[in-house]
Design an enzyme around this catalytic site. Structure first.
Site, PDB file in Angstrom:
ATOM      1  N   SER A 294       0.764  -0.949  -0.257  1.00  0.00           N
ATOM      2  CA  SER A 294      -0.085  -0.058   0.070  1.00  0.00           C
ATOM      3  C   SER A 294       0.758   1.249   0.252  1.00  0.00           C
ATOM      4  O   SER A 294       1.810   1.809  -1.237  1.00  0.00           O
ATOM      5  CB  SER A 294      -0.312   0.253   1.098  1.00  0.00           C
ATOM      6  OG  SER A 294      -1.860   0.999   1.152  1.00  0.00           O
TER       7      SER A 294
ATOM      8  N   ASP B  15      -8.302  -5.292  -4.755  1.00  0.00           N
ATOM      9  CA  ASP B  15      -7.746  -4.222  -3.348  1.00  0.00           C
ATOM     10  C   ASP B  15      -8.949  -3.033  -3.750  1.00  0.00           C
ATOM     11  O   ASP B  15      -8.820  -2.467  -2.598  1.00  0.00           O
ATOM     12  CB  ASP B  15      -6.150  -3.727  -4.448  1.00  0.00           C
ATOM     13  CG  ASP B  15      -5.533  -3.888  -3.942  1.00  0.00           C
ATOM     14  OD1 ASP B  15      -5.066  -4.521  -2.450  1.00  0.00           O
ATOM     15  OD2 ASP B  15      -4.418  -4.643  -4.262  1.00  0.00           O
TER      16      ASP B  15
ATOM     17  N   HIS C 171      -7.570  -5.407   0.428  1.00  0.00           N
ATOM     18  CA  HIS C 171      -6.563  -4.833   0.112  1.00  0.00           C
ATOM     19  C   HIS C 171      -5.877  -5.200   1.592  1.00  0.00           C
ATOM     20  O   HIS C 171      -6.386  -5.811   2.479  1.00  0.00           O
ATOM     21  CB  HIS C 171      -6.845  -3.380   0.297  1.00  0.00           C
ATOM     22  CG  HIS C 171      -5.899  -2.663   0.473  1.00  0.00           C
ATOM     23  ND1 HIS C 171      -5.068  -1.974  -0.552  1.00  0.00           N
ATOM     24  CD2 HIS C 171      -5.163  -1.401   0.990  1.00  0.00           C
ATOM     25  CE1 HIS C 171      -3.903  -1.485  -0.315  1.00  0.00           C
ATOM     26  NE2 HIS C 171      -3.981  -0.518   0.663  1.00  0.00           N
TER      27      HIS C 171
END
Length: 556
Positions: free
Chosen positions: A217, A342, A457
């Site tokens: 991320s 995600d 995610h």
């Protein structure tokens, strides 16, 4: 008497074995670093195998407010480094207070050991995610089980694992848009940590010429920033970006001064020429709380547009637009990839109905979202994006089709398409550097999610860090399969620059990503010869990079 004699003999053998084992586990003991001596602890991981652990080594001095980090002045005697240090100051979950400290530039090291003390090991440096607002070098903690515990990767892959911290939120990323308050302090912290590892890791048995940085991320984006910055020449050999690259729409703050002014108003500072000097004098906790993120998002105001405390093009760490800097990574081997859903985490905040099987998601929400994500290019762009993503619906789309379209739209825009663009650029500019692409698609373990859910995610983190092995009761055997595959690919790559070659066997050969083939590997518990694929979501990548990308931006 005979039995008694045998018991005494057995006891003697056990004592002798224990003494042998204690001698076999010589380990590193006290290590001399540039700042002074440190002493960690060790953890048994198997017969004649254990891991030396050092938690909380300072890699820089306590940072000055809005200043680049500087080297630590050092310490006398032996510094016991057996516990994680405080995380960098950040807003709490409710965003009404803070946790952590301004004095937070510390790192943790895991060194695998066998019958002899390790030398020349590959080094993997982890950079955590959290939207540049939250996170810690040890990660989330449940019952003393830390997410970013490096033991499984170190032991299974025979590599040294380092996790480091960096300043977040206002203290790490606020910028006036000029040299007075240039920003990017968090990126400089990461760079200082990487440089410390380069200078000191040999004393821990590492190879300073073979450092791989990896992150997820905002951490994956940071990894990309570190390899394209001219300030890391010669420090980094390889890199892995998981669900985040420098080209993501949230990776760069395009209007930093406006947000600095917003923060100044919240903490009672003037917004004229005295703004920066006032911010430097303001209480750190007040500054941190002022840099919160607006969670009141909707389909018309998606949360991705509210992540404002991020890196800036400062003319120093990032001297130009990220897509102009990939030549700096020409000799660095690079893996980049995303999770197949995600965007779900973000879509859940923007349109909560997507997770509720009892509630329909209105088609109008998809239109609003397409308009909002493309607002920089005007209403025609929103209509074009909506048409692109609904073309397979037919006249009567099912409720799950509508919900999946929302997730696909956010996944592609926030993560997948920028990652593909970064892979193209790396492959195009590479000289000796190799390029690899993946799609992680292990279905979510969250029982509250819809049946059509893929990998959300951050769901890859538990597998990369070996949680199915360290906490086996929480997982099925298939989860140990995918975790083993990822650790094997990641650590082979760290060792050789090729995820297929190293000390760990892999389920299938993962080919390089090239300008022509666009090959990627789909990673899940069933990864096999059929998992090698080409042209990931090519239609949508083409739409965003070519069709949408060629539209003129409207003036705001």
């Amino acid at each position: 008497m005979c039995v008694h004699h045998m018991m005494r003999r057995m006891l003697g053998i056990l004592v002798f074995a224990a003494l042998c084992l204690s001698k076999a586990y010589a380990g590193l003991g006290v290590v001399l670093t540039e700042g002074g001596m440190v002493e960690g602890s060790h953890q048994n991981t198997g017969l004649f195998r254990y891991v030396d652990v050092f938690k909380g080594i300072p890699f820089a001095a306590p940072p000055g407010r809005f200043q680049k980090p500087v080297r630590h002045p050092g310490w006398d005697g032996v510094l016991k480094v057996k516990d994680y240090n405080k995380r960098c100051m950040q807003v709490n979950l409710l965003q009404n207070g803070v946790v952590g400290s301004e004095d937070c530039l510390y790192l943790n090291i895991w060194v695998p050991q066998g019958r002899t003390v390790s030398t020349g090991l590959p080094v993997m440096v982890w950079i955590y995610g959290g939207g540049f607002l939250k996170g810690a070098s040890e990660g989330a903690n449940f019952l003393n089980n830390y997410l970013y515990d490096g033991e499984e990767i170190a032991d299974r892959g025979n590599v040294i694992v380092v996790t480091l911290s960096y300043r977040l939120g206002t203290l790490g990323f606020v910028s006036s848009g000029d040299s007075e308050l240039p920003g990017n302090y968090g990126l400089w912290d990461q760079q200082a940590g990487i440089a410390w590892v380069h200078r000191n890791i040999k004393a821990f048995g590492g190879d300073p010429s073979n450092i791989t940085i990896f992150g997820e991320s905002a951490g994956g984006t940071s990894v990309n920033f570190q390899i394209i910055s001219p300030h890391n020449k010669g420090l980094i050999r390889r890199a892995i970006s998981q669900s985040g690259v420098a080209l993501c729409p949230w990776a760069i703050n395009r209007n930093p001064r406006a947000y600095a002014v917003e923060i100044a108003k919240k903490v009672g500072c003037p917004t004229d020429a005295n703004m920066v000097s006032c911010l430097k004098r303001t209480d750190a906790e007040a500054l941190t709380v002022a840099g919160d993120v607006a969670l009141q998002s909707s389909a018309s105001n998606p949360i991705v547009h509210n992540l404002k405390l991020s890196p800036v093009i400062d003319g120093d760490f990032l001297p130009a637009e990220p897509d102009q800097l990939f030549h700096n990574a020409a000799e660095i081997d690079y893996i980049a990839g995303v999770n197949d859903m995600d965007g779900h985490l973000f879509a859940t905040v923007d349109i909560p109905s997507i997770n509720n099987i009892l509630v329909s998601t209105p088609i109008g929400d998809v239109k609003k979202l397409a308009d909002a994500l493309t607002r920089d290019k005007g209403t025609a762009a929103g209509a074009a994006a909506y048409a692109e993503y609904t073309s397979a619906w037919g006249n009567n789309p099912s409720n799950s089709d509508i919900k999946k379209t929302v997730v696909a739209l956010e996944t592609d825009y926030i993560f997948l398409v920028p990652t593909q663009a970064a892979l193209y650029l790396h492959a195009e500019k590479a000289t000796t550097g190799r390029t690899y692409s993946y799609l992680f698609s292990e279905p979510s373990r969250n029982p509250l999610f819809p049946s059509w859910m893929g990998a959300d995610h951050a769901e890859d983190l538990q597998f990369v860090f070996g949680k199915p092995f360290s906490t086996p009761l929480g997982y099925w055997p298939r989860h140990r399969d995918i975790s083993g595959y990822m650790i094997a690919y990641w650590t082979n790559f760290a060792r050789t620059g090729d995820p297929n070659k190293g000390e760990s066997s892999v389920p299938v050969t993962w080919p390089e990503f090239t300008d022509t083939g666009h090959t990627f590997l789909e990673l899940n518990h069933n990864t096999n010869a059929n998992s090698v694929k080409q042209r990931l979501r090519m239609r949508y990548v083409y739409y965003w990079t070519s069709v949408y990308g060629s539209l003129p931006s409207i003036k705001s």
